[in-house]
Design a protein around this motif. Structure first.
Motif, PDB file in Angstrom:
ATOM      1  N   VAL A  21     -16.004 -17.649  28.247  1.00  0.00           N
ATOM      2  CA  VAL A  21     -15.984 -16.193  28.088  1.00  0.00           C
ATOM      3  C   VAL A  21     -17.259 -15.712  27.398  1.00  0.00           C
ATOM      4  O   VAL A  21     -17.899 -14.741  27.837  1.00  0.00           O
ATOM      5  N   GLY A  22     -17.640 -16.412  26.328  1.00  0.00           N
ATOM      6  CA  GLY A  22     -18.810 -16.000  25.564  1.00  0.00           C
ATOM      7  C   GLY A  22     -20.097 -16.079  26.365  1.00  0.00           C
ATOM      8  O   GLY A  22     -20.911 -15.144  26.355  1.00  0.00           O
ATOM      9  N   VAL A  23     -20.299 -17.175  27.088  1.00  0.00           N
ATOM     10  CA  VAL A  23     -21.518 -17.335  27.885  1.00  0.00           C
ATOM     11  C   VAL A  23     -21.603 -16.254  28.954  1.00  0.00           C
ATOM     12  O   VAL A  23     -22.673 -15.677  29.198  1.00  0.00           O
ATOM     13  N   THR A  24     -20.487 -15.959  29.604  1.00  0.00           N
ATOM     14  CA  THR A  24     -20.479 -14.926  30.638  1.00  0.00           C
ATOM     15  C   THR A  24     -20.890 -13.574  30.067  1.00  0.00           C
ATOM     16  O   THR A  24     -21.616 -12.810  30.715  1.00  0.00           O
ATOM     17  N   LEU A  74     -21.453 -26.979  31.671  1.00  0.00           N
ATOM     18  CA  LEU A  74     -21.577 -27.939  30.567  1.00  0.00           C
ATOM     19  C   LEU A  74     -21.127 -27.396  29.217  1.00  0.00           C
ATOM     20  O   LEU A  74     -21.049 -28.161  28.252  1.00  0.00           O
ATOM     21  N   VAL A  75     -20.834 -26.088  29.138  1.00  0.00           N
ATOM     22  CA  VAL A  75     -20.477 -25.531  27.837  1.00  0.00           C
ATOM     23  C   VAL A  75     -19.128 -26.064  27.349  1.00  0.00           C
ATOM     24  O   VAL A  75     -18.924 -26.253  26.145  1.00  0.00           O
ATOM     25  N   THR A  76     -18.200 -26.348  28.284  1.00  0.00           N
ATOM     26  CA  THR A  76     -16.892 -26.858  27.864  1.00  0.00           C
ATOM     27  C   THR A  76     -16.992 -28.242  27.224  1.00  0.00           C
ATOM     28  O   THR A  76     -16.479 -28.449  26.122  1.00  0.00           O
ATOM     29  N   LYS A  79     -18.731 -27.822  23.776  1.00  0.00           N
ATOM     30  CA  LYS A  79     -17.846 -27.309  22.732  1.00  0.00           C
ATOM     31  C   LYS A  79     -16.783 -28.341  22.355  1.00  0.00           C
ATOM     32  O   LYS A  79     -16.403 -28.465  21.188  1.00  0.00           O
ATOM     33  N   ALA A  80     -16.290 -29.077  23.357  1.00  0.00           N
ATOM     34  CA  ALA A  80     -15.265 -30.088  23.087  1.00  0.00           C
ATOM     35  C   ALA A  80     -15.794 -31.154  22.128  1.00  0.00           C
ATOM     36  O   ALA A  80     -15.122 -31.525  21.150  1.00  0.00           O
ATOM     37  N   ILE A  81     -17.006 -31.637  22.393  1.00  0.00           N
ATOM     38  CA  ILE A  81     -17.603 -32.662  21.529  1.00  0.00           C
ATOM     39  C   ILE A  81     -17.839 -32.109  20.132  1.00  0.00           C
ATOM     40  O   ILE A  81     -17.518 -32.746  19.125  1.00  0.00           O
ATOM     41  N   LYS A  82     -18.377 -30.896  20.067  1.00  0.00           N
ATOM     42  CA  LYS A  82     -18.713 -30.297  18.768  1.00  0.00           C
ATOM     43  C   LYS A  82     -17.469 -30.080  17.918  1.00  0.00           C
ATOM     44  O   LYS A  82     -17.422 -30.446  16.738  1.00  0.00           O
ATOM     45  N   THR A 120     -28.760 -31.151  25.114  1.00  0.00           N
ATOM     46  CA  THR A 120     -30.154 -31.327  25.525  1.00  0.00           C
ATOM     47  C   THR A 120     -30.345 -31.189  27.035  1.00  0.00           C
ATOM     48  O   THR A 120     -31.176 -30.383  27.480  1.00  0.00           O
ATOM     49  N   PRO A 121     -29.624 -31.941  27.882  1.00  0.00           N
ATOM     50  CA  PRO A 121     -29.820 -31.737  29.322  1.00  0.00           C
ATOM     51  C   PRO A 121     -29.401 -30.349  29.787  1.00  0.00           C
ATOM     52  O   PRO A 121     -30.014 -29.783  30.696  1.00  0.00           O
ATOM     53  N   MET A 122     -28.364 -29.776  29.167  1.00  0.00           N
ATOM     54  CA  MET A 122     -27.939 -28.423  29.535  1.00  0.00           C
ATOM     55  C   MET A 122     -29.049 -27.416  29.265  1.00  0.00           C
ATOM     56  O   MET A 122     -29.390 -26.595  30.125  1.00  0.00           O
TER      57      MET A 122
END
Length: 325
Positions: A21-24, A74-76, A79-82, A120-122
């Motif tokens: 939602v935020g990225v959009t 890649l944002v999901t 965020k999941a890792i973070k 980084t790749p994102m």
């Protein structure tokens, strides 16, 4: 990130939903930030609004979303890792349910370090796609023949028009990925990983403790039970902590963006590393260049984390898990 007890699967769902939602919502501002930070010699854009207006005029509305597909994909996992890493570190560093400030900072440091695997790749792919329009706008456009302006006989009606060079093809995330893997291997996708680490670790070290303490100001105790802060408190705390952390690490974001940009415009510097990049920016553009895009970053990060806190407060992840049970 909120203080209420939330299961790890719910946290991952909340983080993914908040990221999408935020990225959009804020991606066009992020595109403007990248283009402004990459400007060195030729000033194509005067500021954020000028950049967005020229982008819409030359590339259409969806030109503002160049590179969004990579970010949304890649944002999901990012965020999941973070969130998962921050949760695990906070649990490990807590003593009797209490986490001191140094523990909050270390947990944020660990979360920022872990997320670089995806970030980084994102960012690498996103930056190439976002900056393509700036490079295209910087290329000189060949004007039509000036014969009409000069007195003399009219040009022949049967003369072929002058050949116009074909515009370069628009880059795609897949094409950039394949090219990098062929020419530089997996390391090509992780160009600028050190600079990304330098940006994300301090950001998380500032954001997580600052949000936790701002959000705690709105919490009340009823007997021995701590009541969750109201929605507006969590939202404002997320926005405020995100803005402060974003502006604080803007110089590191400028360096990271410059290092990860593969295609340079005419007369623009290429860099051999973080130190070389820092020296060249300081020498050629001055200290103010390290704050390029700071307003854009604050306008991007504040809603992102405000939305994230709103998603947590509403319990989107818990609701979805409840429906699946």
């Amino acid at each position: 990130m909120a203080e209420k007890k939330v299961s790890l699967p719910a946290k991952l769902i909340n983080g993914g939903v908040a990221g999408l939602v935020g990225v959009t919502c804020v991606f066009p501002i992020d595109l403007a930030k990248t283009r402004l930070q990459n400007q060195q010699g030729v000033q194509v854009y005067k500021g954020m609004m000028d950049c967005l207006a020229k982008t819409v005029r030359s590339e259409g509305y969806f030109g503002c979303y160049r590179g969004a597909a990579v970010n949304l994909t890649l944002v999901t996992p990012e965020k999941a890792i973070k969130l998962a890493a921050n949760d695990i570190f906070r649990q490990k560093l807590s003593k009797d349910g209490h986490l001191p400030l140094w523990g909050e900072v270390l947990a944020g440091c660990g979360a920022g370090t872990c997320q670089v695997v995806v970030t980084t790749p994102m960012e690498m792919l996103k930056i190439q796609l976002q900056d393509a329009g700036r490079l295209a706008a910087q290329r000189p456009v060949k004007a039509p023949t000036q014969a009409a302006a000069a007195p003399g006989p009219a040009p022949s009606l049967v003369a072929p028009p002058p050949a116009q060079p074909n515009p370069p093809p628009r880059p795609s995330a897949t094409g950039i990925t394949v090219k990098l893997l062929k020419t530089r291997g997996l390391a090509g996708l992780y160009r600028g990983a050190g600079a990304t680490l330098m940006r994300d670790v301090p950001f998380s070290m500032i954001y997580f403790p600052l949000f936790a303490n701002l959000n705690a100001l709105g919490q009340e105790r009823v007997g021995n039970v701590e009541v969750q802060a109201p929605f507006w408190q969590s939202f404002v705390s997320g926005c405020a902590a995100g803005s402060v952390a974003a502006v604080a690490v803007t110089p590191l974001d400028v360096i990271k963006t410059r290092l990860q940009t593969l295609q340079k415009g005419e007369g623009e510097d290429t860099y051999r590393g973080i130190i070389d990049c820092t020296r060249r920016i300081m020498r050629r553009e001055g200290p103010a260049a390290f704050l390029k895009g700071a307003t854009c970053r604050a306008l991007v990060i504040a809603p992102l984390f405000g939305i994230a806190q709103g998603v947590y407060f509403l319990g989107v992840g818990e609701t979805l898990l409840g429906l699946l049970e």
